[in-house]
Enzyme design. Structure first.
Site, PDB file in Angstrom:
ATOM      1  N   ASP A  39       0.831  -1.206   0.000  1.00 54.80           N
ATOM      2  CA  ASP A  39       0.000   0.000   0.000  1.00 54.80           C
ATOM      3  C   ASP A  39       0.865   1.255   0.000  1.00 54.80           C
ATOM      4  O   ASP A  39       0.553   2.245  -0.657  1.00 54.80           O
ATOM      5  CB  ASP A  39      -0.924   0.019   1.222  1.00 54.80           C
ATOM      6  CG  ASP A  39      -1.961  -1.095   1.155  1.00 54.80           C
ATOM      7  OD1 ASP A  39      -2.155  -1.641   0.056  1.00 54.80           O
ATOM      8  OD2 ASP A  39      -2.552  -1.415   2.200  1.00 54.80           O
ATOM      9  N   LEU A  85     -13.863 -25.189 -29.924  1.00 53.69           N
ATOM     10  CA  LEU A  85     -13.345 -26.556 -29.914  1.00 53.69           C
ATOM     11  C   LEU A  85     -14.496 -27.515 -30.130  1.00 53.69           C
ATOM     12  O   LEU A  85     -15.617 -27.238 -29.699  1.00 53.69           O
ATOM     13  CB  LEU A  85     -12.724 -26.860 -28.550  1.00 53.69           C
ATOM     14  CG  LEU A  85     -11.462 -26.104 -28.162  1.00 53.69           C
ATOM     15  CD1 LEU A  85     -11.173 -26.287 -26.677  1.00 53.69           C
ATOM     16  CD2 LEU A  85     -10.280 -26.616 -28.991  1.00 53.69           C
ATOM     17  N   LYS A 117     -10.246 -27.116 -18.796  1.00 56.21           N
ATOM     18  CA  LYS A 117     -11.075 -26.237 -19.615  1.00 56.21           C
ATOM     19  C   LYS A 117     -11.783 -25.275 -18.660  1.00 56.21           C
ATOM     20  O   LYS A 117     -12.698 -25.659 -17.940  1.00 56.21           O
ATOM     21  CB  LYS A 117     -12.093 -27.037 -20.419  1.00 56.21           C
ATOM     22  CG  LYS A 117     -12.896 -26.160 -21.355  1.00 56.21           C
ATOM     23  CD  LYS A 117     -13.744 -26.975 -22.302  1.00 56.21           C
ATOM     24  CE  LYS A 117     -14.360 -26.087 -23.367  1.00 56.21           C
ATOM     25  NZ  LYS A 117     -15.219 -25.025 -22.817  1.00 56.21           N
TER      26      LYS A 117
HETATM   27  S1  IVH Z   1      -7.999 -23.576 -26.626  1.00 54.17           S
HETATM   28  C1  IVH Z   1      -9.217 -23.111 -31.349  1.00 54.17           C
HETATM   29  N1  IVH Z   1      -7.820 -24.058 -24.095  1.00 54.17           N
HETATM   30  O1  IVH Z   1     -13.290 -23.152 -24.578  1.00 54.17           O
HETATM   31  C2  IVH Z   1      -9.756 -22.931 -29.994  1.00 54.17           C
HETATM   32  N2  IVH Z   1      -9.840 -23.134 -24.899  1.00 54.17           N
HETATM   33  O2  IVH Z   1     -14.828 -24.090 -27.331  1.00 54.17           O
HETATM   34  C3  IVH Z   1      -8.660 -22.854 -29.005  1.00 54.17           C
HETATM   35  N3  IVH Z   1     -11.504 -22.691 -23.139  1.00 54.17           N
HETATM   36  O3  IVH Z   1     -14.375 -20.309 -25.796  1.00 54.17           O
HETATM   37  C4  IVH Z   1      -9.173 -22.787 -27.628  1.00 54.17           C
HETATM   38  N4  IVH Z   1     -10.279 -23.413 -21.470  1.00 54.17           N
HETATM   39  O4  IVH Z   1     -12.436 -19.867 -24.262  1.00 54.17           O
HETATM   40  C5  IVH Z   1      -8.606 -23.588 -25.075  1.00 54.17           C
HETATM   41  N5  IVH Z   1      -7.479 -24.533 -21.851  1.00 54.17           N
HETATM   42  C6  IVH Z   1      -8.266 -24.059 -22.841  1.00 54.17           C
HETATM   43  C7  IVH Z   1      -9.551 -23.566 -22.586  1.00 54.17           C
HETATM   44  C8  IVH Z   1     -10.314 -23.108 -23.657  1.00 54.17           C
HETATM   45  C9  IVH Z   1     -11.439 -22.895 -21.826  1.00 54.17           C
HETATM   46  C10 IVH Z   1     -12.670 -22.152 -23.857  1.00 54.17           C
HETATM   47  C11 IVH Z   1     -12.334 -21.108 -24.861  1.00 54.17           C
HETATM   48  C12 IVH Z   1     -13.374 -21.261 -25.939  1.00 54.17           C
HETATM   49  C13 IVH Z   1     -13.950 -22.600 -25.692  1.00 54.17           C
HETATM   50  C14 IVH Z   1     -13.684 -23.489 -26.884  1.00 54.17           C
END
Ligand code: IVH
Length: 683
Positions: A39, A85, A117
């Site tokens: 702080d 994905l 994820k």
């Molecule tokens: S890789 C080509 N890694 O999942 C896509 N995505 O359907 C590359 N997400 O909205 C994404 N954790 O925000 C990736 N470890 C992770 C993730 C991740 C969450 C989310 C991402 C996206 C969705 C994909």
């Protein structure tokens, strides 16, 4: 060097120091300086910037507090689309994914980078020459919203990359991709705050994160604790970014002070993927943030490129999702359960529904206010959530699907188990049964409380035993404890003769107590140990307390209207008075009077009492024991009769022991005797 330049450098140095400590605190969870020191540094920087406003830069940590509200978000076109994905739910789908990858690469064993994820919102952060320039939501994958000002308030997002500003080591353009989320702990705090303010709670951390990030007023975002985790890189230019493996890209991001999942790993083949899925599944509840699955990515970036994309998803990656934790079902009815403290909990009876792989038929609705706040009606379609071992709960109603026959729930005004009045005190969310010691649902808890150390201190009367005693209807009220014989106990599970003897002896011993302990043991709501002592001291005997009205109760120190009402309610129940009468009939006696008197009476635990010694004590000889008892004013007798107060038993006790049990006389072992002597000495 000009003075201003000198100060500019000083400010720059301070910024770097503050950002470094921010990083250690928010990203590493390992601060190296105390908060007050942080702080102080922060204030120093603020003061410097106030004095020289021309030195303020947008990436200064002082600018994280939230800028002026916007009218609307402007749109941002992503340099590289933010694709999604494809999902896998079954192990067979994971096998199929690995097979397709192997085929595509003409390889038999592929290396994968695997990570959680995150269940948050995808964002893209652009750094120009190491400085955070713009941040955007994913939007439709091609065009997102510019939420730069809001993202600036997220403490774990670096405002400039370490190593100094405009360092030649940084790429000229670096687009970091990841997820904004709210940690479970921060979500709980936020909802508590919302409740305290009477505002609407957020459904889950994801919604809270979304609601906080998509605020036109960055000042609001700044008050919400959001977190960011990076999971990859989009467009980049100007070198420095690893181009061989995804796992190296993640290490690189970590070196730039971006938060990355600690749980990331490199595995190979479908077996490696599935093992990771199960390992993360097992630790899911312990993770500080919500996840909805794991992501598998081919680790080699050249291989990723070879595999390419199908429509909008990469062929080189897949999300393996956990079974959904939420489901929609019909609310068939609302039952009321009586908890261990008499709290009436409304429980939703549901049309059976599969939630996260488990059939759910009941879910908690917490209390009456929660039902009103969520506007739950019987017949509604409701969203049910299950998280780990936690009791499933009704999170929300699907308002659009309310049938015409939906009806309100009314909290009963009598306990559904014992029929005693159920009351909800002002300022409390919970309705409680006033049946107290009489209500079977509360019996177990009441018995455990009655026997607890600071109450009547009955050693050996624990959870398991109380459960059996109540379930087998052997004991209904604390008074029944004094009718227990060895035979009744010895038949129970985990009860050998010896332990049955001990319990019976411990119960017998508890017959002699103090008024304060007795009042506390009754388990009157809001009457803890201290209040019980005050009541004992004030009224001096139980009759006075039983006769006291609200007004005189409130004369007692520490007793306000709420506590007085609890006491009045308790004694107003006929059953509670009945139990007290039975306890007296069972021989429970207490020393009355004030604290000073009680201290004196404590001394008479040995003084004037009759002891009988039997069996071989571990350390003391019979003579030693006799001397000690007599020195404390006690008497030692050779035979057990109704007049005996204590039997001190050692190894191989004879008929005196059996007689003591038969007569319900307190049995002590050597340690018990020494304790008693010590206690009477102290008082
Ligand atoms: S890789 C080509 N890694 O999942 C896509 N995505 O359907 C590359 N997400 O909205 C994404 N954790 O925000 C990736 N470890 C992770 C993730 C991740 C969450 C989310 C991402 C996206 C969705 C994909």
């Amino acid at each position: 060097m000009s003075i201003l330049e000198n100060i500019r450098q000083q400010a720059q140095k301070l910024r770097e120091t503050v950002e470094l400590h921010n990083y250690r605190y928010y990203v590493l969870n390992a601060p190296t300086i105390p908060d007050v020191e942080f702080d102080r540094l922060f204030r120093e920087l603020q003061q410097l910037e106030q004095r020289y406003p021309q030195l303020v830069t947008p990436e200064s940590p002082t600018q994280r507090v939230g800028a002026a509200p916007l009218k609307e978000f402007s749109q941002v076109t992503h340099r590289t689309p933010m694709l999604s994905l494809s999902n896998a739910f079954e192990e067979a789908e994971v096998d199929a994914f690995d097979r397709r990858v192997c085929q595509g690469l003409e390889a038999d064993n592929v290396e994968y980078a695997v990570e959680p994820k995150f269940d948050g919102l995808a964002v893209s952060l652009c750094y120009e020459n190491g400085v955070f320039a713009t941040g955007a939501t994913r939007g439709d994958g091609y065009i997102g919203e510019d939420v730069t000002l809001n993202l600036r308030t997220v403490k774990s997002i670096p405002l400039h990359l370490p190593g100094g500003l405009h360092s030649t080591r940084h790429p000229t353009l670096l687009e970091v991709r990841g997820e904004v989320l709210m940690l479970k702990a921060d979500f709980e705090k936020l909802n508590q705050q919302q409740r305290d303010r009477g505002e609407k709670e957020f459904m889950n951390p994801r919604n809270a994160a979304a609601g906080s990030l998509r605020q036109l007023d960055p000042g609001i975002t700044a008050t919400r604790r959001l977190t960011f985790f990076a999971y990859g890189i989009g467009t980049h230019a100007g070198g420095g970014v690893p181009c061989d493996k995804h796992s190296h890209v993640m290490d690189y991001l970590a070196s730039l002070h971006f938060p990355v999942a600690r749980e990331r790993q490199v595995v190979s083949g479908a077996a490696g993927l599935l093992a990771y899925y199960h390992a993360i599944g097992a630790m899911r509840e312990q993770l500080p943030y919500d996840i909805d699955g794991v992501v598998y990515k081919v680790n080699d970036l050249a291989q990723q490129e070879r595999l390419g994309f199908v429509s909008r998803a990469p062929r080189f990656a897949v999300a393996h999702k956990f079974p959904a934790q939420e489901a929609v079902t019909e609310l068939l009815g609302i039952d009321v359960q009586v908890g261990r403290t008499g709290a009436l909990t409304p429980v939703a009876r549901l049309k059976p529904v599969l939630v996260g792989g488990v059939t759910v038929t009941n879910a908690t609705l917490h209390n009456e206010d929660e039902i009103r706040r969520k506007d739950v009606m019987i017949g509604d379609h409701v969203i049910v959530r299950r998280a780990g071992d936690v009791i499933p709960e009704v999170v929300a109603v699907v308002a659009e699907q309310r049938p015409s026959y939906a009806r309100q729930f009314i909290m009963p005004d009598h306990c559904p188990v014992c029929g005693a009045r159920a009351v909800r005190l002002p300022g409390e969310a919970v309705t409680r049964c006033t049946g107290g010691l009489f209500c079977p649902a509360q019996r177990k808890q009441a018995l455990l409380h009655f026997a607890s150390r600071r109450a009547l201190d009955i050693e050996g009367l624990g959870d398991k035993l109380v459960e059996q005693l109540v379930d087998h209807a052997i004991v209904r009220t604390p008074a029944d404890l004094y009718k227990l014989g060895i035979a009744a106990l010895a038949g129970l599970e985990r009860m050998a003769d010896k332990s049955a003897n001990n319990v019976v002896a411990a119960i017998a011993k508890s017959r002699s107590t103090t008024l304060a302990r007795f009042i506390y043991a009754l388990g009157i709501r809001n009457v803890g140990e201290t209040t019980a002592k005050e009541l004992a001291r004030y009224f001096g005997n139980l009759e006075q307390l039983l006769a006291a009205d609200m007004e005189s109760l409130q004369q007692v120190p520490d007793v306000g209207p709420v506590v007085a009402q609890s006491i009045a309610d308790f004694f107003a129940e006929r059953h509670n008075r009945e139990v007290i009468k039975q306890l007296r009939a069972a021989g429970v006696r207490w020393q009355e009077g004030d604290g000073a008197q009680q201290a004196k009476l404590g001394a008479s635990e040995v003084g004037g009492r009759t002891f009988v010694l039997t069996g071989t004590l571990p350390d003391l000889t019979r003579e030693d024991a006799r001397e000690k008892i007599e020195a404390a004013g006690g008497k030692v007798s050779g035979s057990v009769s109704k007049k005996t107060d204590y039997v001190v038993a050692g190894a191989d006790p004879g008929g005196k022991y059996d007689k003591a049990i038969e007569l319900g006389i307190t049995i002590l072992d050597e340690a018990g005797l020494l304790q008693l002597l010590q206690d009477s000495h102290r008082t």
